[in-house]
Design a protein around this motif. Structure first.
Motif, mmCIF file in Angstrom:
data_model
loop_
_atom_site.group_PDB
_atom_site.id
_atom_site.type_symbol
_atom_site.label_atom_id
_atom_site.label_comp_id
_atom_site.label_asym_id
_atom_site.label_seq_id
_atom_site.Cartn_x
_atom_site.Cartn_y
_atom_site.Cartn_z
ATOM 1 N N PRO A 160 0.810 -1.221 0.000
ATOM 2 C CA PRO A 160 0.000 0.000 0.000
ATOM 3 C C PRO A 160 0.844 1.272 0.000
ATOM 4 C CG PRO A 160 -0.128 -1.095 2.125
ATOM 5 C CD PRO A 160 0.617 -2.018 1.212
ATOM 6 N N GLU A 161 2.026 1.214 0.602
ATOM 7 C CA GLU A 161 2.886 2.400 0.613
ATOM 8 C C GLU A 161 3.396 2.743 -0.787
ATOM 9 O OE1 GLU A 161 5.582 -1.118 1.038
ATOM 10 O OE2 GLU A 161 3.662 -0.569 1.888
ATOM 11 N N GLN A 162 3.395 1.757 -1.684
ATOM 12 C CA GLN A 162 3.804 1.982 -3.071
ATOM 13 C C GLN A 162 2.611 2.041 -4.018
ATOM 14 O OE1 GLN A 162 6.624 -1.115 -3.937
ATOM 15 N NE2 GLN A 162 8.180 -0.229 -2.611
ATOM 16 N N GLY A 163 1.423 1.705 -3.509
ATOM 17 C CA GLY A 163 0.209 1.838 -4.290
ATOM 18 C C GLY A 163 -0.110 0.682 -5.218
ATOM 19 N N TRP A 164 0.360 -0.537 -4.900
ATOM 20 C CA TRP A 164 0.049 -1.668 -5.756
ATOM 21 C C TRP A 164 -0.117 -2.943 -4.952
ATOM 22 C CZ3 TRP A 164 3.454 -5.752 -5.578
ATOM 23 C CH2 TRP A 164 4.744 -5.488 -5.145
ATOM 24 N N SER A 165 -0.765 -3.917 -5.616
ATOM 25 C CA SER A 165 -0.929 -5.273 -5.081
ATOM 26 C C SER A 165 -0.736 -6.253 -6.224
ATOM 27 C CB SER A 165 -2.328 -5.473 -4.499
ATOM 28 O OG SER A 165 -2.550 -4.602 -3.423
ATOM 29 N N LEU A 166 -0.197 -7.424 -5.917
ATOM 30 C CA LEU A 166 -0.032 -8.496 -6.893
ATOM 31 C C LEU A 166 -0.993 -9.616 -6.541
ATOM 32 C CD1 LEU A 166 1.425 -9.920 -9.243
ATOM 33 C CD2 LEU A 166 3.085 -10.747 -7.541
ATOM 34 N N LEU A 167 -1.795 -10.028 -7.512
ATOM 35 C CA LEU A 167 -2.729 -11.134 -7.317
ATOM 36 C C LEU A 167 -2.089 -12.439 -7.751
ATOM 37 C CD1 LEU A 167 -5.976 -9.447 -8.683
ATOM 38 C CD2 LEU A 167 -5.093 -9.486 -6.343
ATOM 39 N N CYS A 168 -2.621 -13.553 -7.292
ATOM 40 C CA CYS A 168 -2.027 -14.854 -7.595
ATOM 41 C C CYS A 168 -2.140 -15.215 -9.075
ATOM 42 C CB CYS A 168 -2.594 -15.948 -6.701
ATOM 43 S SG CYS A 168 -4.115 -16.669 -7.247
ATOM 44 N N ASN A 169 -2.974 -14.519 -9.830
ATOM 45 C CA ASN A 169 -3.076 -14.774 -11.266
ATOM 46 C C ASN A 169 -2.100 -13.923 -12.072
ATOM 47 O OD1 ASN A 169 -4.324 -12.302 -11.044
ATOM 48 N ND2 ASN A 169 -6.329 -12.991 -11.721
ATOM 49 N N GLY A 170 -1.222 -13.189 -11.373
ATOM 50 C CA GLY A 170 -0.194 -12.405 -12.043
ATOM 51 C C GLY A 170 -0.596 -10.985 -12.379
ATOM 52 N N VAL A 171 -1.784 -10.574 -11.992
ATOM 53 C CA VAL A 171 -2.269 -9.218 -12.269
ATOM 54 C C VAL A 171 -1.769 -8.274 -11.174
ATOM 55 C CG1 VAL A 171 -4.339 -7.768 -12.455
ATOM 56 C CG2 VAL A 171 -4.316 -10.043 -13.481
ATOM 57 N N PHE A 172 -1.207 -7.138 -11.608
ATOM 58 C CA PHE A 172 -0.872 -6.066 -10.680
ATOM 59 C C PHE A 172 -2.043 -5.103 -10.646
ATOM 60 C CE2 PHE A 172 3.461 -7.435 -11.356
ATOM 61 C CZ PHE A 172 4.051 -7.195 -10.131
ATOM 62 N N LEU A 173 -2.536 -4.817 -9.450
ATOM 63 C CA LEU A 173 -3.592 -3.820 -9.249
ATOM 64 C C LEU A 173 -2.950 -2.575 -8.651
ATOM 65 C CD1 LEU A 173 -6.426 -5.886 -7.526
ATOM 66 C CD2 LEU A 173 -6.291 -5.184 -9.909
ATOM 67 N N PHE A 174 -3.346 -1.419 -9.160
ATOM 68 C CA PHE A 174 -2.821 -0.161 -8.647
ATOM 69 C C PHE A 174 -3.915 0.585 -7.919
ATOM 70 C CE2 PHE A 174 -0.182 -1.446 -12.172
ATOM 71 C CZ PHE A 174 1.081 -1.357 -11.612
#
Length: 66
Positions: free
Chosen positions: A26-40
């Protein structure tokens, strides 16, 4: 790629954001999902094949509702 049971949606699926988190920064503004998608945090996405899904804007949502 996903080892969950039942498996998470693939990166190509319309509900791809429902996949489980693998990493959350969250401090960088992203998450990685197990399907390889980066969410911002701006709702944009980066798919594993390099395609970009632009962020949803509140103005876009207001237009869609009209």
């Amino acid at each position: 790629m996903c080892a969950h049971n039942p498996p998470c949606p693939t990166a190509e699926a319309p509900d791809r954001e429902a996949a489980r988190l693998c990493a959350h920064r969250p401090e960088q503004g992203w998450s990685l999902l197990c399907n390889g998608v980066f969410l911002f945090e701006d709702t944009g996405e980066l798919l594993p094949d390099g395609r970009i899904v632009p962020p949803l804007r509140s103005l876009d949502l207001a237009r869609a509702a009209a």
